[in-house]
Design an enzyme around this catalytic site. Structure first.
Site, PDB file in Angstrom:
ATOM      1  N   ARG A 254       0.835  -1.213   0.000  1.00 28.09           N
ATOM      2  CA  ARG A 254       0.000   0.000   0.000  1.00 28.09           C
ATOM      3  C   ARG A 254       0.867   1.259   0.000  1.00 28.09           C
ATOM      4  O   ARG A 254       1.891   1.303   0.680  1.00 28.09           O
ATOM      5  CB  ARG A 254      -0.909   0.032   1.228  1.00 28.09           C
ATOM      6  CG  ARG A 254      -1.933  -1.070   1.246  1.00 28.09           C
ATOM      7  CD  ARG A 254      -2.782  -1.025   2.515  1.00 28.09           C
ATOM      8  NE  ARG A 254      -3.083  -2.374   2.946  1.00 28.09           N
ATOM      9  CZ  ARG A 254      -3.245  -2.740   4.209  1.00 28.09           C
ATOM     10  NH1 ARG A 254      -3.158  -1.859   5.180  1.00 28.09           N
ATOM     11  NH2 ARG A 254      -3.511  -3.987   4.506  1.00 28.09           N
ATOM     12  N   GLU A 400      -2.312  -9.725  19.752  1.00 29.55           N
ATOM     13  CA  GLU A 400      -3.714  -9.342  19.575  1.00 29.55           C
ATOM     14  C   GLU A 400      -4.656 -10.447  20.044  1.00 29.55           C
ATOM     15  O   GLU A 400      -5.714 -10.180  20.592  1.00 29.55           O
ATOM     16  CB  GLU A 400      -3.971  -9.016  18.093  1.00 29.55           C
ATOM     17  CG  GLU A 400      -3.238  -7.762  17.653  1.00 29.55           C
ATOM     18  CD  GLU A 400      -3.085  -7.660  16.156  1.00 29.55           C
ATOM     19  OE1 GLU A 400      -2.203  -8.340  15.605  1.00 29.55           O
ATOM     20  OE2 GLU A 400      -3.854  -6.920  15.537  1.00 29.55           O
TER      21      GLU A 400
END
Ligand code: AMP
Length: 419
Positions: A254, A400
């Site tokens: 990206r 996470e």
């Protein structure tokens, strides 16, 4: 309690099985029993499952097996977990899995904390599909699949990647476009990687034995996706990703920040549609686009160091420079901070990239301890700045799944969630 944590992608499911309870959270003794991933769902899927042995080693099984959809994949995971051959202590039936926690990417403006998944919550996650068309439908597949596999009474909890950032002030989350577009279409910055930044914030205050209110740090998550978060008083004050995960840092594929006028220009010059341009910015840009080689930072560092490849070096230089600019801007936004914290695959493992980012920040009083920087890789947690440094620099491996498991437990047994 045994909590199954799921992270569903378009053709993959990652899972961890975590044993936790209220005391274990307090004493930080909750632990992973098993983990794994199924990839290429829809065809001959690749399965890799591992059980944690008591001595810390792992027993891994791999196979290729046809799995038609996410339900079949999740059924496969659960069957493996409860199988006598897998032999996970205390687990032999569906009922030994107390609840399932899902990573859900987008909670929009309404879903600002982890919550039990009811029909109404499912509807609200569906309403956010517009904002995260690539992610929320995959997360929902996991939720539907658990209902199918466990029956409608399964306890499921959604933990949102956007939730940590709900404390952004309006002057940080709004884009300077006509206000009516925010009102009408909810176009604003939401931020992502919130579960990771929140975990880093929690670990930092645990390491320093300070209350949440005293955490003023910059958390830098550098993985295939990458984002920076300015944390003020333990809460997200600003973050580099925007309405989608495209904004901000340079990432694997990206572009991160770009002049929006480039979109029209590129479309015009190359005969692209708007969605073609968006695909270029999301999938062919970043480290891959600049180097022309790979989106994998480990390979790029090898090319730069061993072969002196010009474009690999340029890609790393641009990556580091963008991160450095965000550090400077967030130090201004926070009016100073006590630490910079690296996490994510690159942030945790690459002393080289950390070194490139920290190099030339001596005006800010940041001094890196080269030996500590070099030694802190592969899951190690610790400080990498030298004693005289004005700001501490830490590496904190993210987790996470642990945070999702803990929030799931808290929601299920009615414990208050840390805000
Ligand atoms: P993540 O998305 O957090 O799993 O991070 C993936 C990225 O971390 C990939 O670009 C990997 O190449 C990168 N990475 C992992 N280990 C290293 C390493 N030792 N040096 C450089 N990059 C690494």
């Amino acid at each position: 309690m045994n909590i199954l944590v799921l992270n569903c992608g378009s053709s993959s499911v990652k899972f961890q099985l975590i044993h936790t309870d209220a005391d274990k959270i307090k004493t930080d003794t909750d632990h992973r029993l098993a983990h794994g991933v199924i990839e290429r769902i829809g065809g001959p899927a690749l399965v890799s499952f591992s059980v944690q042995n008591p001595d810390g080693s792992q027993r891994t099984t791999r196979e290729a097996v046809p799995l038609r959809d996410h339900s079949a994949a999740i059924e496969k995971i659960v069957q493996w977990i409860i199988s006598p051959e897998t032999n996970i202590p205390g687990i032999s039936a569906y009922s030994d899995i107390a609840a399932v926690g899902h990573r859900v990417v987008h909670g929009g403006e309404a879903l600002t904390r982890s919550m039990i998944i009811t029909d109404d919550v499912v509807k609200q996650i569906e309403d956010c599909i517009d904002l995260a068309p690539l992610h929320n439908p995959q997360n929902l597949k996991g939720i539907y699949a658990i209902r199918k596999v466990f029956g409608g009474t399964a306890k499921q909890v959604a933990v949102f990647d956007t939730a940590f950032h709900h404390t952004l002030p309006d002057y940080a989350y709004l884009y300077a476009i006509p206000y009516q577009f925010y009102r009408r279409h909810k176009i604003r910055r939401y931020g992502f990687h919130g579960i990771s930044h929140r975990y880093v914030q929690y670990r930092y205050r645990t390491l320093k034995s300070i209350p949440r209110e005293d955490v003023n740090v910059i958390s830098i998550h550098l993985g295939n996706g990458a984002s920076v978060c300015a944390i003020k008083g333990g809460r997200s004050h600003d973050t580099s990703m925007g309405m989608t995960p495209l904004e901000g840092l340079i990432m694997g594929t990206r572009s991160g920040d770009i002049d929006p006028a480039v979109l029209e220009h590129l479309a015009h010059k190359e005969g692209f549609s708007l969605s073609d341009v968006e695909a270029v910015l999301n999938k062919q840009s970043g480290l891959l686009g600049i180097s022309g080689l790979t989106n994998d930072m480990r390979e790029l560092v090898a090319e730069a160091v061993e072969n002196d490849d010009r474009r690999a070096k340029l890609a790393i230089e641009m990556f580091a420079y963008r991160a450095k600019k965000y550090i400077g801007s967030y130090l201004a936004s926070l009016n100073g901070a006590s630490a910079i914290i690296f996490t994510g695959g690159i942030g945790e493992n690459s002393d080289y990239v950390r070194g490139r980012i920290l190099d030339g920040l001596d005006w800010l009083g940041i001094r890196t301890d080269e030996a500590l920087n070099k030694a802190t890789t592969r899951g190690k947690e610790g400080k990498i700045s030298s004693e005289g440094s004005r700001l501490d620099v830490y590496v904190i491996p993210t987790n996470e799944e642990l945070l999702i498991a803990r929030d799931t437990l808290r929601c299920v047994i009615g414990l208050e969630l840390p805000r």
